[in-house]
Enzyme design. Structure first.
Site, mmCIF file in Angstrom:
data_model
loop_
_atom_site.group_PDB
_atom_site.id
_atom_site.type_symbol
_atom_site.label_atom_id
_atom_site.label_comp_id
_atom_site.label_asym_id
_atom_site.label_seq_id
_atom_site.Cartn_x
_atom_site.Cartn_y
_atom_site.Cartn_z
ATOM 1 N N HIS A 221 -6.085 6.635 -79.598
ATOM 2 C CA HIS A 221 -5.452 5.373 -80.012
ATOM 3 C C HIS A 221 -5.234 4.396 -78.859
ATOM 4 O O HIS A 221 -4.719 3.302 -79.061
ATOM 5 C CB HIS A 221 -4.115 5.623 -80.724
ATOM 6 C CG HIS A 221 -3.022 6.093 -79.796
ATOM 7 N ND1 HIS A 221 -2.886 7.409 -79.424
ATOM 8 C CD2 HIS A 221 -2.027 5.424 -79.160
ATOM 9 C CE1 HIS A 221 -1.848 7.536 -78.614
ATOM 10 N NE2 HIS A 221 -1.316 6.341 -78.432
HETATM 11 C C1 UD1 Z 1 2.168 2.135 -79.703
HETATM 12 C C2 UD1 Z 1 2.576 2.125 -78.240
HETATM 13 C C3 UD1 Z 1 1.816 3.210 -77.487
HETATM 14 C C4 UD1 Z 1 2.016 4.556 -78.151
HETATM 15 C C5 UD1 Z 1 1.650 4.473 -79.618
HETATM 16 C C6 UD1 Z 1 2.011 5.763 -80.271
HETATM 17 C C7 UD1 Z 1 3.158 -0.056 -77.239
HETATM 18 C C8 UD1 Z 1 2.690 -1.123 -76.345
HETATM 19 N N1 UD1 Z 1 2.226 0.847 -77.604
HETATM 20 O O1 UD1 Z 1 0.787 1.818 -79.772
HETATM 21 O O2 UD1 Z 1 2.313 3.301 -76.172
HETATM 22 O O3 UD1 Z 1 1.203 5.503 -77.517
HETATM 23 O O4 UD1 Z 1 2.416 3.421 -80.242
HETATM 24 O O5 UD1 Z 1 1.363 5.968 -81.470
HETATM 25 O O6 UD1 Z 1 4.299 -0.021 -77.588
HETATM 26 N N2 UD1 Z 1 0.113 -0.035 -87.497
HETATM 27 C C9 UD1 Z 1 0.145 0.393 -88.802
HETATM 28 N N3 UD1 Z 1 1.257 1.045 -89.214
HETATM 29 C C10 UD1 Z 1 2.329 1.276 -88.416
HETATM 30 C C11 UD1 Z 1 2.290 0.810 -87.106
HETATM 31 C C12 UD1 Z 1 1.165 0.157 -86.647
HETATM 32 O O7 UD1 Z 1 -0.794 0.214 -89.561
HETATM 33 O O8 UD1 Z 1 3.313 1.895 -88.878
HETATM 34 C C13 UD1 Z 1 -1.119 -0.718 -87.006
HETATM 35 C C14 UD1 Z 1 -0.988 -2.228 -86.991
HETATM 36 O O9 UD1 Z 1 -2.220 -2.782 -87.311
HETATM 37 C C15 UD1 Z 1 -0.718 -2.508 -85.518
HETATM 38 C C16 UD1 Z 1 -1.484 -1.402 -84.812
HETATM 39 O O10 UD1 Z 1 -1.388 -0.290 -85.682
HETATM 40 O O11 UD1 Z 1 -1.108 -3.783 -85.144
HETATM 41 C C17 UD1 Z 1 -0.929 -1.048 -83.455
HETATM 42 O O12 UD1 Z 1 0.463 -0.734 -83.536
HETATM 43 P P1 UD1 Z 1 1.426 -0.982 -82.246
HETATM 44 O O13 UD1 Z 1 2.771 -0.413 -82.497
HETATM 45 O O14 UD1 Z 1 1.345 -2.404 -81.836
HETATM 46 O O15 UD1 Z 1 0.687 -0.188 -81.113
HETATM 47 P P2 UD1 Z 1 0.135 1.285 -81.106
HETATM 48 O O16 UD1 Z 1 -1.319 1.251 -80.842
HETATM 49 O O17 UD1 Z 1 0.615 2.039 -82.288
HETATM 50 N N1 UDP Z 2 1.481 13.596 -83.305
HETATM 51 C C1 UDP Z 2 1.759 13.902 -84.644
HETATM 52 N N2 UDP Z 2 0.796 13.646 -85.570
HETATM 53 C C2 UDP Z 2 -0.424 13.117 -85.264
HETATM 54 C C3 UDP Z 2 -0.679 12.812 -83.900
HETATM 55 C C4 UDP Z 2 0.283 13.053 -82.954
HETATM 56 O O1 UDP Z 2 2.842 14.393 -84.959
HETATM 57 O O2 UDP Z 2 -1.233 12.906 -86.187
HETATM 58 C C5 UDP Z 2 2.543 13.814 -82.299
HETATM 59 C C6 UDP Z 2 2.198 14.637 -81.074
HETATM 60 O O3 UDP Z 2 2.411 16.012 -81.301
HETATM 61 C C7 UDP Z 2 3.178 14.092 -80.052
HETATM 62 C C8 UDP Z 2 3.285 12.631 -80.412
HETATM 63 O O4 UDP Z 2 2.825 12.533 -81.760
HETATM 64 O O5 UDP Z 2 4.470 14.697 -80.228
HETATM 65 C C9 UDP Z 2 2.423 11.805 -79.506
HETATM 66 O O6 UDP Z 2 2.394 10.501 -79.972
HETATM 67 P P1 UDP Z 2 1.209 9.494 -79.675
HETATM 68 O O7 UDP Z 2 -0.005 10.230 -79.290
HETATM 69 O O8 UDP Z 2 1.153 8.583 -80.849
HETATM 70 O O9 UDP Z 2 1.793 8.630 -78.466
HETATM 71 P P2 UDP Z 2 1.746 8.777 -76.889
HETATM 72 O O10 UDP Z 2 2.337 10.093 -76.537
HETATM 73 O O11 UDP Z 2 0.324 8.619 -76.462
HETATM 74 O O12 UDP Z 2 2.545 7.628 -76.427
#
Ligand code: UD1
Ligand code: UDP
Length: 377
Positions: A221
């Site tokens: 992601h």
């Molecule tokens: C965010 C965090 C990242 C973290 C990740 C965990 C920041 C800058 N990034 O990235 O550090 O690793 O979360 O998963 O804070 N969306 C949905 N449903 C949701 C949320 C998001 O569809 O519930 C989609 C939307 O299109 C959105 C995109 O995902 O624009 C990205 O979501 P966003 O929270 O901006 O960043 P992440 O890539 O999830």
């Molecule tokens: N995780 C989860 N379901 C998924 C993918 C990840 O429960 O489908 C959990 C994983 O075990 C860890 C956390 O989500 O506890 C990590 O989150 P993510 O990878 O979204 O964010 P990051 O750690 O890169 O910020």
């Protein structure tokens, strides 16, 4: 006097970190913990499911900010958070990790004046104390939005809890006074250890048709991997060739799902098991039983280290070097040949590694006890 701590969570990896902290604070009458959910993540599979799996109480406050550009999302969290501070008047605001919700709430708190001062460190204080859990991590890659969030949050925090000793050195180099920094271990691992037995009861392997079959697990992601179509195509082409050797389970993050749709790249359903993001207990079961995990997640690098499962990290850098030095993580980058090499190494000669210091299930209790000492003195 009791100390009111407003704990902030907003995105998926925050929920695993906040859960043990809330439990620890709730067991000590000196603290009055309150939970705020910014709504950065809002899909059931990125948010609600973790409240159920990890038995997190319902948030006391929900900002419901939703998605947006970095500026729009950060600004909206800030705008909605300020009146909450006015209503709640907390002594402390605790943020975890490095997402936009982390820096947004820390920054508002840093400039907020409470109605009444309170005693803090041999003096009085009018601003809530900012507590950062998982401070000091550095990838040294300013193209990562999280690196910016981490550095800024650490620069304005009053109490910094570090999960990896490298963090202590990073903070010292950046001029953070050492009496603010505490090495407590890893709260995400508190959650893993406390949920492991329940996760092993998960039926996810049966549900995905994997009972009795080996599998690999993929998560992707990071914007650098998924937002650029050619980068994403190259990674998926490489992983697709590995899927011939081992079926790959791929719970797809919504950011990635959106990018895949525009890519015109099909993953063969005989080799891939594609799902929506899964809950924590199912994911933990998938991770613990995997032959290898291929990921760009931060948290997953740590969890695989504790589980002793080989992890191939699809990034050029990591802010969690202890998982490579002591754990099972191989930093492969994104070049096809390096991914293949790391995969072969993980499959044929997996490193057993060891669990880093204080990743023992007690990190949140250490945080609580240190805060108890600081607020009482
Ligand atoms: C965010 C965090 C990242 C973290 C990740 C965990 C920041 C800058 N990034 O990235 O550090 O690793 O979360 O998963 O804070 N969306 C949905 N449903 C949701 C949320 C998001 O569809 O519930 C989609 C939307 O299109 C959105 C995109 O995902 O624009 C990205 O979501 P966003 O929270 O901006 O960043 P992440 O890539 O999830
Ligand atoms: N995780 C989860 N379901 C998924 C993918 C990840 O429960 O489908 C959990 C994983 O075990 C860890 C956390 O989500 O506890 C990590 O989150 P993510 O990878 O979204 O964010 P990051 O750690 O890169 O910020």
């Amino acid at each position: 006097m009791s100390v009111k701590i407003l704990c902030i969570a907003g995105a998926r990896p925050n929920f695993m970190k906040i859960a043990p902290l809330l439990r620890a604070f709730s067991s000590e009458p000196f603290f009055e913990p309150r939970l705020l959910h910014t709504g950065q993540h809002y899909d059931d599979k990125l948010s609600r499911i973790f409240f159920e799996d990890l038995r997190i109480p319902r948030p006391d406050v929900e900002l419901e900010v939703g998605s947006g550009s970095h500026a729009a999302q950060t600004a909206e969290i800030m705008r909605r958070f300020e009146p909450v501070l006015r209503d709640e008047q907390p002594h402390a605001v605790l943020v975890v990790g490095d997402v936009n919700s982390t820096i947004a709430c820390a920054l508002v708190t840093a400039k907020f004046q409470l109605e009444s001062p309170f005693a803090w460190k041999q003096g009085t204080r009018r601003r809530p104390v900012i507590i950062h859990v998982e401070a000091g991590l550095r990838s040294f890659d300013d193209d990562m939005p999280e690196e910016v969030n981490r550095k800024l949050t650490d620069a304005i925090s009053d109490v910094l809890f570090v999960s990896d000793p490298a963090g202590i050195a990073h903070l010292r180099r950046e001029g953070v006074p050492s009496d603010r920094v505490f090495f407590v271990g890893n709260v995400m691992i508190d959650t893993l250890l406390s949920a492991r037995d329940r996760a092993m009861q998960s039926q996810v392997l049966v549900e995905l048709g994997l009972a009795g079959r080996a599998h690999g697990l993929v998560t992707l992601h990071r914007p650098s991997n998924v937002d650029d179509p050619s980068a994403l195509r190259e990674i998926l082409t490489t992983l697709d060739s590995l899927a011939c050797e081992l079926p790959l389970v791929f719970p797809i993050h919504p950011r990635t799902r959106g990018r895949l749709q525009g890519l015109g790249f099909t993953l063969d359903p005989h080799r891939w098991i594609l799902t929506d993001p899964v809950g924590y207990l199912d994911f933990l079961k998938l991770m613990a039983t995997a032959r290898v995990v291929l990921t760009d997640s931060g948290g997953v690098q740590e969890e695989t280290t504790v589980l002793g499962v080989p992890c191939v990290t699809l990034r050029e850098n990591t802010e969690r070097p202890v998982t490579m030095e002591e754990g099972t993580n191989i930093l492969a980058g994104t070049q096809p040949s390096r991914i293949r090499e790391a995969f072969t190494q993980a499959m044929t000669a997996p490193r057993t590694g060891r669990v880093p210091q204080y990743w023992d299930g007690q990190a949140a209790v250490r945080v609580r006890d240190i805060l108890l000492g600081l607020f009482r003195s």
